[in-house]
Scaffold this motif. Structure first.
Motif, PDB file in Angstrom:
ATOM      1  N   ILE A 443      11.402   9.392   4.545  1.00  0.00           N
ATOM      2  CA  ILE A 443      11.645   8.328   5.519  1.00  0.00           C
ATOM      3  C   ILE A 443      11.822   6.979   4.808  1.00  0.00           C
ATOM      4  CG2 ILE A 443      10.574   7.004   7.382  1.00  0.00           C
ATOM      5  CD1 ILE A 443       9.357   9.630   8.356  1.00  0.00           C
ATOM      6  N   ALA A 444      10.967   6.711   3.823  1.00  0.00           N
ATOM      7  CA  ALA A 444      11.095   5.463   3.063  1.00  0.00           C
ATOM      8  C   ALA A 444      12.412   5.426   2.295  1.00  0.00           C
ATOM      9  CB  ALA A 444       9.913   5.310   2.116  1.00  0.00           C
ATOM     10  N   LEU A 450      19.498   2.582   3.787  1.00  0.00           N
ATOM     11  CA  LEU A 450      20.168   1.956   4.925  1.00  0.00           C
ATOM     12  C   LEU A 450      19.921   0.455   5.022  1.00  0.00           C
ATOM     13  CD1 LEU A 450      19.440   4.659   7.658  1.00  0.00           C
ATOM     14  CD2 LEU A 450      21.646   4.162   6.608  1.00  0.00           C
ATOM     15  N   GLY A 451      18.775  -0.008   4.550  1.00  0.00           N
ATOM     16  CA  GLY A 451      18.473  -1.422   4.763  1.00  0.00           C
ATOM     17  C   GLY A 451      17.730  -2.116   3.649  1.00  0.00           C
ATOM     18  N   GLY A 452      17.529  -1.446   2.513  1.00  0.00           N
ATOM     19  CA  GLY A 452      16.857  -2.100   1.401  1.00  0.00           C
ATOM     20  C   GLY A 452      15.352  -1.917   1.427  1.00  0.00           C
ATOM     21  N   TRP A 453      14.694  -2.661   0.531  1.00  0.00           N
ATOM     22  CA  TRP A 453      13.248  -2.482   0.344  1.00  0.00           C
ATOM     23  C   TRP A 453      12.434  -2.867   1.571  1.00  0.00           C
ATOM     24  CZ3 TRP A 453      11.346   0.535  -3.091  1.00  0.00           C
ATOM     25  CH2 TRP A 453      11.998   0.726  -4.315  1.00  0.00           C
ATOM     26  N   ARG A 454      12.858  -3.896   2.272  1.00  0.00           N
ATOM     27  CA  ARG A 454      12.079  -4.325   3.439  1.00  0.00           C
ATOM     28  C   ARG A 454      12.038  -3.229   4.500  1.00  0.00           C
ATOM     29  NH1 ARG A 454      13.365 -10.063   6.081  1.00  0.00           N
ATOM     30  NH2 ARG A 454      12.556 -10.647   4.036  1.00  0.00           N
ATOM     31  N   LEU A 455      13.187  -2.649   4.812  1.00  0.00           N
ATOM     32  CA  LEU A 455      13.210  -1.565   5.796  1.00  0.00           C
ATOM     33  C   LEU A 455      12.463  -0.346   5.278  1.00  0.00           C
ATOM     34  CD1 LEU A 455      14.191  -0.498   8.495  1.00  0.00           C
ATOM     35  CD2 LEU A 455      16.322   0.219   7.397  1.00  0.00           C
ATOM     36  N   ALA A 456      12.600  -0.047   3.986  1.00  0.00           N
ATOM     37  CA  ALA A 456      11.889   1.100   3.411  1.00  0.00           C
ATOM     38  C   ALA A 456      10.380   0.926   3.547  1.00  0.00           C
ATOM     39  CB  ALA A 456      12.270   1.270   1.943  1.00  0.00           C
ATOM     40  N   LEU A 457       9.881  -0.267   3.260  1.00  0.00           N
ATOM     41  CA  LEU A 457       8.442  -0.527   3.369  1.00  0.00           C
ATOM     42  C   LEU A 457       7.985  -0.435   4.822  1.00  0.00           C
ATOM     43  CD1 LEU A 457       5.858  -1.358   1.876  1.00  0.00           C
ATOM     44  CD2 LEU A 457       6.499  -3.743   2.270  1.00  0.00           C
ATOM     45  N   VAL A 459       9.370   1.234   7.524  1.00  0.00           N
ATOM     46  CA  VAL A 459       9.351   2.592   8.094  1.00  0.00           C
ATOM     47  C   VAL A 459       8.387   3.488   7.331  1.00  0.00           C
ATOM     48  CG1 VAL A 459      11.678   2.373   9.020  1.00  0.00           C
ATOM     49  CG2 VAL A 459      11.374   3.317   6.732  1.00  0.00           C
ATOM     50  N   GLY A 460       8.207   3.243   6.032  1.00  0.00           N
ATOM     51  CA  GLY A 460       7.260   4.033   5.260  1.00  0.00           C
ATOM     52  C   GLY A 460       5.835   3.839   5.742  1.00  0.00           C
ATOM     53  N   LEU A 461       5.453   2.584   5.984  1.00  0.00           N
ATOM     54  CA  LEU A 461       4.099   2.313   6.476  1.00  0.00           C
ATOM     55  C   LEU A 461       3.900   2.866   7.886  1.00  0.00           C
ATOM     56  CD1 LEU A 461       3.536  -1.343   5.178  1.00  0.00           C
ATOM     57  CD2 LEU A 461       2.512   0.772   4.317  1.00  0.00           C
ATOM     58  N   MET A 462       4.940   2.757   8.726  1.00  0.00           N
ATOM     59  CA  MET A 462       4.824   3.326  10.073  1.00  0.00           C
ATOM     60  C   MET A 462       4.650   4.838  10.011  1.00  0.00           C
ATOM     61  SD  MET A 462       7.674   1.261  12.299  1.00  0.00           S
ATOM     62  CE  MET A 462       7.571  -0.510  12.568  1.00  0.00           C
ATOM     63  N   ALA A 463       5.376   5.491   9.108  1.00  0.00           N
ATOM     64  CA  ALA A 463       5.247   6.946   8.967  1.00  0.00           C
ATOM     65  C   ALA A 463       3.892   7.329   8.390  1.00  0.00           C
ATOM     66  CB  ALA A 463       6.374   7.483   8.085  1.00  0.00           C
ATOM     67  N   LEU A 464       3.302   6.456   7.584  1.00  0.00           N
ATOM     68  CA  LEU A 464       2.011   6.747   6.967  1.00  0.00           C
ATOM     69  C   LEU A 464       0.853   6.575   7.948  1.00  0.00           C
ATOM     70  CD1 LEU A 464       0.722   7.487   4.219  1.00  0.00           C
ATOM     71  CD2 LEU A 464       0.530   5.030   3.760  1.00  0.00           C
ATOM     72  N   PHE A 465       1.036   5.791   8.985  1.00  0.00           N
ATOM     73  CA  PHE A 465      -0.056   5.483   9.907  1.00  0.00           C
ATOM     74  C   PHE A 465      -0.670   6.737  10.534  1.00  0.00           C
ATOM     75  CE2 PHE A 465      -1.700   4.409  14.126  1.00  0.00           C
ATOM     76  CZ  PHE A 465      -2.620   3.421  13.798  1.00  0.00           C
ATOM     77  N   PRO A 466       0.128   7.680  11.093  1.00  0.00           N
ATOM     78  CA  PRO A 466      -0.504   8.893  11.662  1.00  0.00           C
ATOM     79  C   PRO A 466      -1.293   9.693  10.635  1.00  0.00           C
ATOM     80  CG  PRO A 466       1.787   8.719  12.351  1.00  0.00           C
ATOM     81  CD  PRO A 466       1.585   7.700  11.281  1.00  0.00           C
ATOM     82  N   VAL A 467      -0.922   9.582   9.359  1.00  0.00           N
ATOM     83  CA  VAL A 467      -1.640  10.313   8.315  1.00  0.00           C
ATOM     84  C   VAL A 467      -3.038   9.736   8.135  1.00  0.00           C
ATOM     85  CG1 VAL A 467      -1.611  11.013   5.903  1.00  0.00           C
ATOM     86  CG2 VAL A 467       0.539  10.836   7.148  1.00  0.00           C
ATOM     87  N   VAL A 468      -3.109   8.422   7.984  1.00  0.00           N
ATOM     88  CA  VAL A 468      -4.389   7.797   7.649  1.00  0.00           C
ATOM     89  C   VAL A 468      -5.355   7.773   8.829  1.00  0.00           C
ATOM     90  CG1 VAL A 468      -3.324   6.398   5.847  1.00  0.00           C
ATOM     91  CG2 VAL A 468      -3.561   5.462   8.140  1.00  0.00           C
ATOM     92  N   VAL A 469      -4.857   7.982  10.052  1.00  0.00           N
ATOM     93  CA  VAL A 469      -5.770   8.021  11.203  1.00  0.00           C
ATOM     94  C   VAL A 469      -6.106   9.452  11.602  1.00  0.00           C
ATOM     95  CG1 VAL A 469      -5.004   5.799  12.089  1.00  0.00           C
ATOM     96  CG2 VAL A 469      -3.864   7.893  12.876  1.00  0.00           C
ATOM     97  N   ARG A 652      14.709   1.718  13.984  1.00  0.00           N
ATOM     98  CA  ARG A 652      15.093   0.933  12.812  1.00  0.00           C
ATOM     99  C   ARG A 652      16.162   1.656  11.979  1.00  0.00           C
ATOM    100  NH1 ARG A 652      12.115  -1.870  15.458  1.00  0.00           N
ATOM    101  NH2 ARG A 652      10.531  -3.332  14.708  1.00  0.00           N
ATOM    102  N   LEU A 653      15.969   2.948  11.750  1.00  0.00           N
ATOM    103  CA  LEU A 653      16.906   3.687  10.904  1.00  0.00           C
ATOM    104  C   LEU A 653      18.263   3.843  11.577  1.00  0.00           C
ATOM    105  CD1 LEU A 653      14.579   6.481   9.444  1.00  0.00           C
ATOM    106  CD2 LEU A 653      15.335   4.370   8.342  1.00  0.00           C
ATOM    107  N   ILE A 654      18.264   4.204  12.862  1.00  0.00           N
ATOM    108  CA  ILE A 654      19.536   4.412  13.554  1.00  0.00           C
ATOM    109  C   ILE A 654      20.281   3.094  13.737  1.00  0.00           C
ATOM    110  CG2 ILE A 654      20.563   5.135  15.743  1.00  0.00           C
ATOM    111  CD1 ILE A 654      18.425   7.269  15.930  1.00  0.00           C
ATOM    112  N   SER A 655      19.569   2.032  14.066  1.00  0.00           N
ATOM    113  CA  SER A 655      20.220   0.733  14.208  1.00  0.00           C
ATOM    114  C   SER A 655      20.820   0.273  12.879  1.00  0.00           C
ATOM    115  CB  SER A 655      19.218  -0.310  14.722  1.00  0.00           C
ATOM    116  OG  SER A 655      18.741   0.042  16.000  1.00  0.00           O
ATOM    117  N   ALA A 656      20.097   0.498  11.786  1.00  0.00           N
ATOM    118  CA  ALA A 656      20.630   0.133  10.466  1.00  0.00           C
ATOM    119  C   ALA A 656      21.864   0.964  10.139  1.00  0.00           C
ATOM    120  CB  ALA A 656      19.554   0.328   9.399  1.00  0.00           C
ATOM    121  N   ALA A 657      21.842   2.259  10.465  1.00  0.00           N
ATOM    122  CA  ALA A 657      23.005   3.113  10.198  1.00  0.00           C
ATOM    123  C   ALA A 657      24.202   2.674  11.029  1.00  0.00           C
ATOM    124  CB  ALA A 657      22.657   4.569  10.497  1.00  0.00           C
TER     125      ALA A 657
END
Length: 669
Positions: A443-444, A450-457, A459-469, A652-657
């Motif tokens: 995902i990152a 699609l959008g550079g480091w800012r978008l990667a960070l 969506v990566g943190l959003m994807a990580l949230f269900p893991v850490v909880v 975020r990913l689809i809008s960037a694409a």
């Protein structure tokens, strides 16, 4: 854009993009290999996040809410006192609206209660609605309003419908006014928009179940809590529409206001807002429809009305009662939708020639309605629709479902079992077998491409949230149902959109069906499907597809139809067949619009998926619903945030694409 730009890319272009395609092919192969690996091939923490590493956000939130309501204070009064005072204040307009439409004005309590003035009777309400509909949208709308309200009375849904109408009107008023004020503030202060925007994303994508419980704790059990939750759910579209509409006002209007010495407040309220009124009314329409869509969920914490009727019917599997109440919600939704749309059109059109006549009709209808209300006050039995005049379709619908179950049970069971064994269960096992570090990394990586480091960070943190909880497996079940539903919706919706975009007669039929699907409240889909297929993932799949297919159809048809006719004509002049024009010109240029339709389909699928927790799914929707039943506010909010982050990652990913595609083709949004 020339025709040459719409043709397939040259070999040189392929050589430039081939490494990217090869990378994603390699990612796909690696994903399949990881799924096929034995469990001991990777460290145990890659499959199951260790309990010691989990962050107890849920416990923190629950502890904070407990401290807030039991210990926090503002000096002379506590937070509990403050929120109850707000609830009492908000209850005043709500009780007034219910008194006008549903209960009447009552003095005293219990056995000593006396009706001073009955609620506006059904016949007076029909007269008023016909007059208002005619004044706003002409004879056709007036007749629709009259027949729609008459349906509610004839089929015994009047009392519940009026409770729902009162709640929706008050919630829509607060939602529209609040959204307008927040939107104007965001236009004035850009820094505020940057703060508010992610909050709006969370409010739009988080399930209503998740914040019903905080509202319940803050404002107590009852219709006020339901109304506040409804406003939070319905407010974001109004904020976004306000921002876009105000910024779209021509600069000349602002300049004229400055030149004539207007203050900033006068420019805003006397020039900008009136100029943007047609677009703002579209936002009001969205607020009304979203408010109506939440009435069933809100009934869980005391909203009452048609929502409670549908909920009790669903729990008792009373198909007739549930469909009658569901159809009543649909009728109410259609009437409010048509009226709001007509109001939006009228606010943007010059109708001077007919305004006087329609105004006289409105005044006359208002006077007649008030006279009939006064007559009902004098003779209160007149205000009640006679029981002998009521009809019911409950037995009819129950008989139809019973007949289908008796005669087609084997066929329906074969379809259900086939889809479960060949589609749902394999996809579910595949999703659950993916190691979480790999999913987060992919995902990152997509965000970076699609959008550079800012978008990667992001969506990566959003994807990580269900893991850490500690909700990764439940999240993947949600993702699997969403993916299957969206793919099926796209397979159905995109071809229909393509076919109807080039055939106006077909589009009129399809548009009527799409409008109906988008108007139906989400719970209405569940009732007949549960009766036919019982509870489970297959039932949820059908309900989600029916609810979410509309954007795929509408956006595809819009994108294909808006392709420049000059390009189509140039293709025809070069000897392209109709199929070649579609594949080489229309579809490539419409692809960004189609992607945005898929994005909206994902949002609706997530929204419906949470509601399908009532029919036996075991995903994040069930997690939020269970938290509501157990009054565990932290657990509910954390599960709701996981759902919200799924939607936000996709958005975020689809809008960037879509943005990259538009930029590549030189097409403006």
């Amino acid at each position: 854009m020339s025709l040459a730009e719409a043709r397939p890319a040259s070999p040189a272009v392929f050589s430039r993009i081939a490494p990217g395609r090869l990378m994603w092919i390699a990612v796909l192969i690696a994903t399949i290999v990881l799924v096929m690996l034995p469990a001991n091939a990777l460290p145990a923490w890659a499959w199951k996040y260790p309990l010691a590493w989990q962050v107890p956000f849920g416990s923190w939130i629950s502890a904070f809410m407990k401290w807030l309501m039991e210990s926090a204070s503002f000096g002379f009064f506590t937070v509990h006192d403050f929120t109850r005072a707000i609830a009492w204040t908000l209850d005043l307009p709500l009780q007034f609206a219910k008194s006008v439409f549903a209960t009447g004005f009552i003095q005293g309590q219990g056995s000593d209660a006396v009706v001073i003035l009955p609620a506006i009777p059904w016949f007076a309400m029909i007269v008023l609605s016909v007059a208002a509909g005619y004044a706003v949208g002409g004879l056709a709308l007036g007749l629709q309003m009259g027949f729609g309200l008459a349906y509610l009375a004839v089929f015994g849904q009047w009392d519940s419908a009026m409770v729902t109408l009162a709640s929706v009107l008050v919630a829509s008023l607060f939602g529209a006014a609040g959204g307008l004020l927040v939107g104007l503030a965001c236009v004035r202060w850009r820094w505020l928009e940057r703060i508010v925007s992610p909050l709006l994303d969370v409010a739009q994508t988080m399930p209503v179940f998740a914040y019903l419980l905080p509202m319940l704790i803050l404002f107590g059990f009852g219709p006020v809590s339901a109304m506040v939750a409804t406003v939070i759910y319905a407010l974001p579209p109004m904020v976004r529409v306000t921002i876009v509409a105000i910024r779209a006002v021509p600069e000349e209007i602002r300049s004229l206001g400055l030149m004539t010495g207007c203050t900033r407040r006068q420019i805003t309220w006397k020039m900008l807002v009136p100029s943007a009124l047609p677009a703002l009314m579209v936002g009001v329409n969205q607020v009304i429809m979203l408010s109506l869509n939440v009435v069933i969920i809100a009934s869980m914490i005391g909203a009452g009305g048609l929502g409670w009727d549908v909920l009790t019917a669903l729990r008792s599997l009373n198909i007739g009662k549930g469909l009658e109440a569901g159809l009543a919600i649909t009728v109410l939704a259609v009437l409010l939708d048509r009226f709001a749309q007509a109001l939006a059109v009228r606010s943007g059109a010059a109708v001077q020639g007919q305004s006087t006549g329609r105004r006289n009709i409105l005044i006359g209808g208002l006077g007649l309605g008030l006279a009939l209300w006064a007559a009902a006050a004098i003779s209160q039995p007149l205000a009640v629709y006679p029981e002998a005049w009521k009809l019911s379709t409950g037995a009819f619908f129950s008989d139809i479902v019973s007949w289908i179950n008796v005669n087609f049970f084997s066929t329906l069971e074969a379809i259900r079992t086939g889809v479960l064994l060949n589609v749902l269960i394999p996809v579910k096992r595949f999703m659950l077998a993916l190691p979480w570090p790999w999913v987060v990394a992919v995902i990152a990586l997509a965000g970076y491409r699609l959008g550079g480091w800012r978008l990667a960070l992001t969506v990566g943190l959003m994807a990580l949230f269900p893991v850490v909880v500690g909700l990764w497996p439940t999240t993947m079940i949600t993702v699997y149902l969403t993916v299957v539903s969206v793919v099926l919706s796209a397979l159905i919706g995109i071809p229909i959109g393509i076919a109807s975009a080039q055939r106006p007669k077909l589009w009129r039929v399809v548009e009527a069906v799409v409008d109906t699907l988008q108007t139906l409240p989400s719970f209405v889909y569940l009732i007949p499907i549960v009766m036919l297929f019982r509870v489970g993932d297959f039932t949820a799949l059908i309900a989600i597809v029916l609810y979410a297919v509309a954007p795929a159809i509408r956006y595809t048809a819009h994108g294909v139809a808006r392709v420049s006719p000059h390009l189509v004509e140039a293709g025809a002049m070069n000897g392209c067949t109709r199929g070649q024009i579609l594949k080489r010109i229309r579809l490539p240029l419409a692809l960004p619009e189609i992607l945005l339709g898929v994005n909206q389909t994902i949002m609706l699928a997530l929204s419906m998926l949470v509601i399908t927790a009532l029919v036996g799914t075991r995903d994040l929707g069930q997690e939020t619903y269970s938290a509501l039943a157990k009054a565990d506010v932290g657990r509910g909010l954390v599960a709701g945030l996981c759902v919200a982050f799924i939607g936000m990652v996709a958005d975020r990913l689809i809008s960037a694409a879509a943005g990259r595609m538009r930029a590549r083709m030189g097409v403006e949004a």
